[in-house]
Design a protein around this motif. Structure first.
Motif, PDB file in Angstrom:
ATOM      1  N   LEU A  79      -8.552 -17.382 -13.441  1.00 30.20           N
ATOM      2  CA  LEU A  79      -7.800 -17.513 -12.116  1.00 30.20           C
ATOM      3  C   LEU A  79      -8.769 -17.967 -11.201  1.00 30.20           C
ATOM      4  CD1 LEU A  79      -5.533 -14.401 -11.964  1.00 30.20           C
ATOM      5  CD2 LEU A  79      -5.211 -16.498 -13.196  1.00 30.20           C
ATOM      6  N   GLY A  80      -9.938 -17.444 -11.097  1.00 35.00           N
ATOM      7  CA  GLY A  80     -11.012 -18.001  -9.954  1.00 35.00           C
ATOM      8  C   GLY A  80     -11.162 -19.488 -10.340  1.00 35.00           C
ATOM      9  N   LEU A  81     -11.619 -19.911 -11.398  1.00 40.40           N
ATOM     10  CA  LEU A  81     -11.734 -21.401 -11.893  1.00 40.40           C
ATOM     11  C   LEU A  81     -10.419 -22.163 -11.548  1.00 40.40           C
ATOM     12  CD1 LEU A  81     -13.036 -21.128 -15.482  1.00 40.40           C
ATOM     13  CD2 LEU A  81     -14.366 -21.371 -13.321  1.00 40.40           C
ATOM     14  N   GLY A  82      -9.030 -21.679 -11.842  1.00 42.04           N
ATOM     15  CA  GLY A  82      -8.023 -22.462 -11.449  1.00 42.04           C
ATOM     16  C   GLY A  82      -7.764 -22.550  -9.867  1.00 42.04           C
ATOM     17  N   LEU A 137      -0.388 -29.809 -10.301  1.00 40.45           N
ATOM     18  CA  LEU A 137       0.732 -29.143 -10.654  1.00 40.45           C
ATOM     19  C   LEU A 137       0.532 -28.590 -12.316  1.00 40.45           C
ATOM     20  CD1 LEU A 137       3.677 -28.271 -10.507  1.00 40.45           C
ATOM     21  CD2 LEU A 137       4.156 -30.692 -11.441  1.00 40.45           C
ATOM     22  N   LEU A 138      -0.283 -29.086 -13.083  1.00 43.50           N
ATOM     23  CA  LEU A 138      -0.358 -28.444 -14.263  1.00 43.50           C
ATOM     24  C   LEU A 138      -1.360 -27.264 -14.129  1.00 43.50           C
ATOM     25  CD1 LEU A 138      -0.461 -28.692 -17.487  1.00 43.50           C
ATOM     26  CD2 LEU A 138      -2.459 -30.504 -17.301  1.00 43.50           C
ATOM     27  N   ILE A 139      -2.520 -27.353 -13.526  1.00 42.15           N
ATOM     28  CA  ILE A 139      -3.347 -26.338 -13.274  1.00 42.15           C
ATOM     29  C   ILE A 139      -2.466 -25.153 -12.682  1.00 42.15           C
ATOM     30  CG2 ILE A 139      -5.372 -25.544 -12.012  1.00 42.15           C
ATOM     31  CD1 ILE A 139      -6.119 -28.723 -11.925  1.00 42.15           C
ATOM     32  N   SER A 140      -1.591 -25.403 -11.812  1.00 45.64           N
ATOM     33  CA  SER A 140      -0.759 -24.352 -10.997  1.00 45.64           C
ATOM     34  C   SER A 140      -0.164 -23.615 -12.276  1.00 45.64           C
ATOM     35  CB  SER A 140       0.049 -24.956  -9.933  1.00 45.64           C
ATOM     36  OG  SER A 140      -0.773 -25.655  -9.019  1.00 45.64           O
ATOM     37  N   THR A 141       0.757 -24.453 -13.112  1.00 48.71           N
ATOM     38  CA  THR A 141       1.481 -23.927 -14.025  1.00 48.71           C
ATOM     39  C   THR A 141       0.878 -22.924 -15.197  1.00 48.71           C
ATOM     40  OG1 THR A 141       1.508 -25.996 -15.260  1.00 48.71           O
ATOM     41  CG2 THR A 141       3.540 -25.600 -13.647  1.00 48.71           C
ATOM     42  N   PHE A 142      -0.381 -23.614 -15.470  1.00 48.92           N
ATOM     43  CA  PHE A 142      -1.427 -22.851 -16.371  1.00 48.92           C
ATOM     44  C   PHE A 142      -1.661 -21.507 -15.784  1.00 48.92           C
ATOM     45  CE2 PHE A 142      -2.661 -26.666 -19.115  1.00 48.92           C
ATOM     46  CZ  PHE A 142      -1.988 -26.205 -20.315  1.00 48.92           C
ATOM     47  N   PHE A 143      -2.145 -21.582 -14.409  1.00 45.87           N
ATOM     48  CA  PHE A 143      -2.457 -20.433 -13.550  1.00 45.87           C
ATOM     49  C   PHE A 143      -1.260 -19.346 -13.751  1.00 45.87           C
ATOM     50  CE2 PHE A 143      -5.175 -19.551  -9.416  1.00 45.87           C
ATOM     51  CZ  PHE A 143      -4.677 -18.292  -9.556  1.00 45.87           C
ATOM     52  N   ILE A 144      -0.207 -20.004 -13.278  1.00 45.04           N
ATOM     53  CA  ILE A 144       1.102 -18.809 -13.381  1.00 45.04           C
ATOM     54  C   ILE A 144       1.086 -18.408 -14.755  1.00 45.04           C
ATOM     55  CG2 ILE A 144       3.389 -18.761 -13.093  1.00 45.04           C
ATOM     56  CD1 ILE A 144       3.396 -21.188 -10.827  1.00 45.04           C
ATOM     57  N   THR A 145       1.063 -19.311 -15.907  1.00 49.03           N
ATOM     58  CA  THR A 145       1.537 -18.675 -17.245  1.00 49.03           C
ATOM     59  C   THR A 145       0.430 -17.761 -17.813  1.00 49.03           C
ATOM     60  OG1 THR A 145       2.079 -20.928 -17.609  1.00 49.03           O
ATOM     61  CG2 THR A 145       1.848 -19.324 -19.773  1.00 49.03           C
ATOM     62  N   SER A 146      -0.791 -18.036 -17.411  1.00 44.45           N
ATOM     63  CA  SER A 146      -2.054 -17.104 -17.803  1.00 44.45           C
ATOM     64  C   SER A 146      -1.848 -15.640 -17.008  1.00 44.45           C
ATOM     65  CB  SER A 146      -3.452 -17.811 -17.330  1.00 44.45           C
ATOM     66  OG  SER A 146      -3.567 -18.834 -18.324  1.00 44.45           O
ATOM     67  N   ALA A 147      -1.446 -15.865 -15.711  1.00 42.33           N
ATOM     68  CA  ALA A 147      -1.363 -14.563 -15.190  1.00 42.33           C
ATOM     69  C   ALA A 147      -0.277 -13.782 -15.405  1.00 42.33           C
ATOM     70  CB  ALA A 147      -1.418 -14.784 -13.438  1.00 42.33           C
ATOM     71  N   ASP A 148       0.978 -14.355 -15.468  1.00 42.68           N
ATOM     72  CA  ASP A 148       2.257 -13.931 -16.043  1.00 42.68           C
ATOM     73  C   ASP A 148       1.722 -13.209 -17.269  1.00 42.68           C
ATOM     74  OD1 ASP A 148       4.724 -13.450 -16.653  1.00 42.68           O
ATOM     75  OD2 ASP A 148       5.625 -15.416 -16.275  1.00 42.68           O
ATOM     76  N   ILE A 181      -3.850  -6.690  -8.826  1.00 38.05           N
ATOM     77  CA  ILE A 181      -5.083  -6.276  -9.188  1.00 38.05           C
ATOM     78  C   ILE A 181      -5.890  -7.580  -9.687  1.00 38.05           C
ATOM     79  CG2 ILE A 181      -6.570  -4.943 -10.753  1.00 38.05           C
ATOM     80  CD1 ILE A 181      -4.654  -2.361 -10.476  1.00 38.05           C
ATOM     81  N   GLN A 182      -5.252  -8.091 -10.532  1.00 33.89           N
ATOM     82  CA  GLN A 182      -5.747  -9.287 -10.986  1.00 33.89           C
ATOM     83  C   GLN A 182      -6.060 -10.416  -9.936  1.00 33.89           C
ATOM     84  OE1 GLN A 182      -3.984 -10.959 -15.193  1.00 33.89           O
ATOM     85  NE2 GLN A 182      -2.428 -10.424 -13.990  1.00 33.89           N
ATOM     86  N   ALA A 183      -5.160 -10.566  -8.914  1.00 33.79           N
ATOM     87  CA  ALA A 183      -5.447 -11.423  -7.999  1.00 33.79           C
ATOM     88  C   ALA A 183      -6.735 -10.908  -7.039  1.00 33.79           C
ATOM     89  CB  ALA A 183      -4.259 -11.698  -6.938  1.00 33.79           C
ATOM     90  N   GLY A 184      -6.724  -9.607  -6.694  1.00 33.80           N
ATOM     91  CA  GLY A 184      -7.782  -8.836  -6.039  1.00 33.80           C
ATOM     92  C   GLY A 184      -8.926  -9.133  -6.712  1.00 33.80           C
ATOM     93  N   ALA A 185      -9.174  -8.745  -8.261  1.00 32.04           N
ATOM     94  CA  ALA A 185     -10.369  -9.230  -8.719  1.00 32.04           C
ATOM     95  C   ALA A 185     -10.823 -10.742  -8.620  1.00 32.04           C
ATOM     96  CB  ALA A 185     -10.125  -8.711 -10.286  1.00 32.04           C
ATOM     97  N   ALA A 186     -10.037 -11.660  -9.022  1.00 31.37           N
ATOM     98  CA  ALA A 186     -10.523 -12.968  -8.742  1.00 31.37           C
ATOM     99  C   ALA A 186     -11.019 -13.420  -7.480  1.00 31.37           C
ATOM    100  CB  ALA A 186      -9.223 -13.971  -9.104  1.00 31.37           C
ATOM    101  N   ALA A 187     -10.170 -12.849  -6.391  1.00 34.03           N
ATOM    102  CA  ALA A 187     -10.729 -13.075  -5.061  1.00 34.03           C
ATOM    103  C   ALA A 187     -12.156 -12.513  -4.835  1.00 34.03           C
ATOM    104  CB  ALA A 187      -9.814 -12.510  -4.030  1.00 34.03           C
TER     105      ALA A 187
END
Length: 511
Positions: free
Chosen positions: A201-204, A410-421, A449-455
């Motif tokens: 998520l951080g890379l994305g 857009l592709l990176i964003s959808t990959f981001f959403i799919t991985s986190a989802d 929690i995932q978003a917080g850890a990436a941040a």
């Protein structure tokens, strides 16, 4: 919340919360402590990461040729729940989507500029750059994923065990899997998942930020921009998670694979097509020929250049894949019910590896061609502004470059959403006694929690901080994977070949 495993859920949330709080209060302290741990693990146990990853790959390939290959991941009459296309799209999107987009251009150019041996900027360095890129994204990572996914799917769908990592240890531990040992295994899996996914998520976020800043002078590629992106995408992936596995993740996964394929085909046919296809063929040959050597090379004679390169790249990748393994393995297991072990292993190993080879030949090959024959200056820009810029600098030289860059974002964003989802689903499953339908409140908790850890990881060290977290989280989980492999093999030895059935068996029921 009735099904929540209070010990695993509360302990995991507490540990993750303490880490996020620590990073928010003192990011420099996080960077210092985790950096020291990382240096120790890479220096002292680099050989262990390499041996373990190779052993996992050899083991799952062995199963293809063993009598266990005909065993079905489910009851004998069950058949796959998803079509091949949807199955490949879902496992690929979860497995390495953001990473491939991030590193597709940047990694080959990094190896070309700073190779493990010899001088950079040469034709030999270019060939080795592609070979090592495929090595890092080919059979080894998918061998790790295959092992854990196979264990989970086998025990869950064939033996009716809970969908927990600890449940795969029953042949070794018996009823002890229900006690402190089993809880510890599940907590390690959750811990590895949180920080493995946070790395991606951080890379994305970094690449979306880099792309936006590259396209618009009014947007700067700063930590603040990256944190805003994480916040926005967190809301989006929670909406997707709320819709469930067969809606949000399924549709986004299919969209991901379509966008990724279109981007790759555009670069292939708008760029030096012949060069890329020749590079693809050559890279496959070099990779297969050098695979044993690359898999076990650890620089025992203190070759400083090679040792540092190996630690920065190969050992980081192996740790990253191991940290991702409980997440990706659980998700792949969930969508693979009804397939035979042979079909499963071949599919999970071969298809993503071939796609990765083609992806690097096109994106990485395009970057190398532009750098070597057109003087594009991508390497210099990477050194100045970061590796996340590489893809957008390459696309700038193509027709409709700005439009294609927007599609890439857009592709990176959808990959981001799919991985986190997918990760919120898996974390929810692992902390609700293996429920295939964890509650929305549990998924929401893990999403935050995932978003917080990436941040926190971005704030405490950027890309280096992300790499450090993966290496640390992966180390204890290696032992879990070893135990899982032994347990799976022990139980598979009890399986007996069964007569073939007709083709009119029903597909697996959705749960």
């Amino acid at each position: 919340m009735k099904k929540v495993s209070k010990t695993v859920f509360s302990t995991s949330v507490f540990i993750a919360f303490l880490f996020i709080l620590w990073g928010a209060i003192s990011p420099e302290s996080v960077a210092g402590v985790t950096g020291n741990i990382q240096d120790f693990l890479q220096t002292s146990f680099g050989w262990f990461y390499l041996l373990a990853a190779s052993a996992f790959l050899i083991f799952v390939i062995f199963l293809v040729f063993s009598r266990a290959g005909s065993v079905r991941l489910g009851k004998d009459e069950e058949r796959p729940e998803y079509s091949y296309l949807t199955w490949f799209a879902m496992l690929f999107s979860a497995g390495m989507g953001i990473g491939l987009v991030f590193w597709g251009v940047a990694e080959p150019l990094s190896h070309f500029s700073s190779p493990p041996t010899g001088e950079g900027g040469t034709r030999e360095a270019a060939a080795n750059a592609m070979k090592y890129s495929l090595f890092h994204w080919g059979l080894h990572p998918w061998g790790i994923y295959t092992l854990i996914a196979l264990g989970l799917a086998y025990f869950k769908f064939r033996k009716d065990a809970p969908g927990l990592i600890s449940a795969t240890f029953y042949p070794l531990l018996g009823d002890k899997v229900k006690g402190p040992i089993g809880k510890t295994i599940d907590i390690l899996a959750v811990f590895a998942t949180v920080f493995g996914v946070a790395t991606s998520l951080g890379l994305g976020a970094a690449q979306i930020s880099g792309g936006l800043s590259f396209l618009s002078d009014g947007i700067e590629n700063t930590l603040t921009t990256q944190l805003i992106i994480i916040a926005v995408v967190t809301v989006l992936f929670m909406i997707s998670a709320w819709s469930g596995l067969n809606k949000g993740i399924k549709y986004l996964s299919n969209m991901n694979i379509i966008l990724a394929t279109l981007l790759m085909l555009f670069v292939l046919f708008a760029g030096p097509t012949q060069f890329m296809l020749n590079f693809f063929t050559t890279t496959i040959g070099n990779y297969l020929q050098e695979l044993p050597h690359m898999s076990l090379q650890v620089s025992p004679f203190n070759d400083t250049q090679q040792a540092e390169w190996k630690q920065s790249w190969t050992i980081f990748y192996w740790a990253w894949w191991i940290a991702w393994a409980p997440f990706v393995g659980t998700f792949i297991a969930r969508v693979s019910r009804g397939r035979t072990i042979r079909e499963f292993v071949i599919g999970v190993l071969a298809v993503p590896t071939i796609f990765s080879a083609l992806w690097f030949a096109v994106l990485g090959g395009g970057g190398l061609y532009a750098e070597m024959f057109q003087g594009a200056g991508i390497v210099d820009l990477m050194n100045e502004q970061g590796t996340e810029i590489a893809l957008f600098k390459l696309l700038e030289g193509f027709p409709l470059g700005s439009v294609i860059s927007v599609i890439a974002i857009l592709l990176i964003s959808t990959f981001f959403i799919t991985s986190a989802d997918s990760a919120t689903f898996v974390l929810g499953m692992q902390t609700t006694n293996g429920s295939l339908n964890p509650s929305q409140s549990v998924k929401l908790t893990w999403g935050v929690i995932q978003a917080g850890a990436a941040a926190v990881l971005l704030a405490s060290g950027g890309l280096t901080g992300l790499q450090t977290a993966s290496i640390i989280a992966a180390f204890p989980f290696i032992f879990v994977l070893i135990g899982m492999g032994i347990s799976l093999y022990k139980d598979l030895r009890k399986e007996r070949p069964r007569p073939k059935k007709g083709r009119n068996a029903k597909p697996a029921k959705q749960q």
